[in-house]
Design an enzyme around this catalytic site. Structure first.
Site, mmCIF file in Angstrom:
data_model
loop_
_atom_site.group_PDB
_atom_site.id
_atom_site.type_symbol
_atom_site.label_atom_id
_atom_site.label_comp_id
_atom_site.label_asym_id
_atom_site.label_seq_id
_atom_site.Cartn_x
_atom_site.Cartn_y
_atom_site.Cartn_z
ATOM 1 C CE LYS A 1 13.863 -20.321 -19.252
ATOM 2 N NZ LYS A 1 12.901 -21.470 -19.181
ATOM 3 C CE1 TYR B 1 12.148 -21.128 -13.824
ATOM 4 C CE2 TYR B 1 14.497 -21.546 -13.974
ATOM 5 C CZ TYR B 1 13.320 -21.123 -14.550
ATOM 6 O OH TYR B 1 13.307 -20.702 -15.867
ATOM 7 C CG ASN C 1 11.432 -23.019 -22.194
ATOM 8 O OD1 ASN C 1 12.477 -22.639 -21.668
ATOM 9 N ND2 ASN C 1 10.300 -23.146 -21.526
ATOM 10 C CG HIS D 1 11.954 -16.555 -16.611
ATOM 11 N ND1 HIS D 1 11.068 -17.375 -15.951
ATOM 12 C CD2 HIS D 1 11.949 -15.381 -15.929
ATOM 13 C CE1 HIS D 1 10.560 -16.714 -14.901
ATOM 14 N NE2 HIS D 1 11.079 -15.497 -14.877
ATOM 15 C CD GLU E 1 10.458 -14.407 -11.555
ATOM 16 O OE1 GLU E 1 10.481 -13.758 -12.628
ATOM 17 O OE2 GLU E 1 9.797 -15.450 -11.398
HETATM 18 P P1 GTP Z 1 9.606 -19.807 -17.190
HETATM 19 O O1 GTP Z 1 9.246 -18.528 -17.866
HETATM 20 O O2 GTP Z 1 10.995 -20.291 -17.508
HETATM 21 O O3 GTP Z 1 9.332 -19.755 -15.698
HETATM 22 O O4 GTP Z 1 8.644 -20.887 -17.839
HETATM 23 P P2 GTP Z 1 7.099 -21.113 -17.552
HETATM 24 O O5 GTP Z 1 6.606 -20.161 -16.501
HETATM 25 O O6 GTP Z 1 6.424 -21.131 -18.856
HETATM 26 O O7 GTP Z 1 7.092 -22.601 -16.987
HETATM 27 P P3 GTP Z 1 7.362 -23.096 -15.478
HETATM 28 O O8 GTP Z 1 7.654 -21.950 -14.583
HETATM 29 O O9 GTP Z 1 6.292 -24.035 -15.132
HETATM 30 O O10 GTP Z 1 8.690 -23.940 -15.683
HETATM 31 C C1 GTP Z 1 9.959 -23.315 -15.667
HETATM 32 C C2 GTP Z 1 10.844 -23.930 -16.703
HETATM 33 O O11 GTP Z 1 11.077 -25.280 -16.381
HETATM 34 C C3 GTP Z 1 10.242 -23.975 -18.104
HETATM 35 O O12 GTP Z 1 10.407 -22.774 -18.825
HETATM 36 C C4 GTP Z 1 11.042 -25.094 -18.723
HETATM 37 O O13 GTP Z 1 12.341 -24.651 -19.127
HETATM 38 C C5 GTP Z 1 11.194 -26.043 -17.561
HETATM 39 N N1 GTP Z 1 10.139 -27.037 -17.591
HETATM 40 C C6 GTP Z 1 8.829 -26.872 -17.264
HETATM 41 N N2 GTP Z 1 8.147 -28.018 -17.418
HETATM 42 C C7 GTP Z 1 9.052 -28.925 -17.851
HETATM 43 C C8 GTP Z 1 8.968 -30.312 -18.178
HETATM 44 O O14 GTP Z 1 7.912 -30.922 -18.127
HETATM 45 N N3 GTP Z 1 10.137 -30.904 -18.594
HETATM 46 C C9 GTP Z 1 11.321 -30.226 -18.668
HETATM 47 N N4 GTP Z 1 12.439 -30.874 -19.070
HETATM 48 N N5 GTP Z 1 11.435 -28.945 -18.362
HETATM 49 C C10 GTP Z 1 10.312 -28.291 -17.959
HETATM 50 MG MG MG Z 2 7.548 -19.898 -14.665
#
Ligand code: GTP
Ligand code: MG
Length: 157
Positions: free
Chosen positions: A9, A49, A112, A115, A126
Site C-alpha cells: 500500500k 474494495y 497497515n 494487502h 483481483e
Molecule cells: P486487505 O488485505 O487490505 O484487504 O485487509 P484485510 O483483508 O485484512 O481487511 P479488510 O478487507 O476487512 O479491510 C480492508 C482494509 O480496510 C484493511 O486492510 C484496512 O486498511 C482498512 N480497514 C479495515 N478495517 C478498518 C477499520 O476499522 N478502520 C480503518 N480506518 N480502516 C480499516
Molecule cells: Mg481484505
C-alpha cells in the site's frame, strides 16, 4: 497450486518496505508471477474494495489507498492465499504478531502497509482487475540459472 494478489500500500511504498515484503514471500518459497507499480484510480480501488462499500471507513480507505503509488504482485504456490495472509498478519497491527509484516512494521489499522486476497476466488477476481492483460506463466527451474552452472559454462571457453 493457488495464486494470490499481494499489494504494498502507499504507506509501505513510502516507507521503503517493497523489498522487505517481496523478500518474505521469496524466502517462504513462493514464486513471483507479476509485479507493477501504479498510482491507482479511485474507480479501480472502489472496485477492488467493493465488499467494503458500506463500511464507515470506506471513504478514508479509498483516500489512503489513492494517496500514492502501490506495488501490486501476483504470487503462486501451495496454500498461498492463507499463508500469504499469515505472512501479512492481522488486519489490525495491534493484533498482529511480531514476525508478520504488519506486526513488525505497523501500528495503525488505517496504515497497515499491505494487502492480501482473502480467498482463492477473490484472488482471481483481483488478479483480473489489477492485471487485465494477464500475467506470465513460468517454471522457476526450467533454465537452471545457478551461479555454479554459469561458472561451468564460462570454464568451457
Ligand atoms: P486487505 O488485505 O487490505 O484487504 O485487509 P484485510 O483483508 O485484512 O481487511 P479488510 O478487507 O476487512 O479491510 C480492508 C482494509 O480496510 C484493511 O486492510 C484496512 O486498511 C482498512 N480497514 C479495515 N478495517 C478498518 C477499520 O476499522 N478502520 C480503518 N480506518 N480502516 C480499516
Ligand atoms: Mg481484505
Amino acid at each position: 497450486t493457488e495464486r494470490t494478489y499481494i499489494m504494498v500500500k502507499p504507506d509501505g511504498v513510502e516507507r521503503g518496505l517493497v523489498g522487505e515484503i517481496i523478500k518474505r514471500f521469496e524466502n517462504k518459497g513462493y514464486q513471483l508471477l507479476a509485479l507493477q507499480m501504479i498510482k491507482p484510480t479511485k474507480e479501480l480501488l472502489e472496485e477492488h474494495y467493493t465488499d467494503l462499500k458500506e463500511k464507515p471507513f470506506f471513504p478514508g480507505l479509498i483516500k489512503y489507498m489513492s494517496a500514492g503509488p502501490v506495488v501490486g504482485m501476483v504470487w503462486i504456490g501451495k496454500d498461498i492465499v492463507k499463508v500469504g495472509r499469515r505472512l501479512l498478519g492481522e488486519t489490525n497491527p495491534l493484533a498482529s504478531n511480531p514476525g508478520t509484516i504488519r506486526g513488525d512494521f505497523g501500528i495503525d489499522v488505517g496504515r497497515n502497509l499491505c494487502h492480501g486476497s482473502d480467498s482463492p476466488d477473490n484472488a482471481e477476481r483481483e488478479i483480473s482487475l489489477w492485471f487485465p492483460n494477464g500475467v506470465v506463466q513460468w517454471d522457476p527451474t526450467e533454465n537452471n540459472m545457478t551461479q555454479k552452472d554459469l561458472v561451468e559454462v564460462v570454464a568451457t571457453f
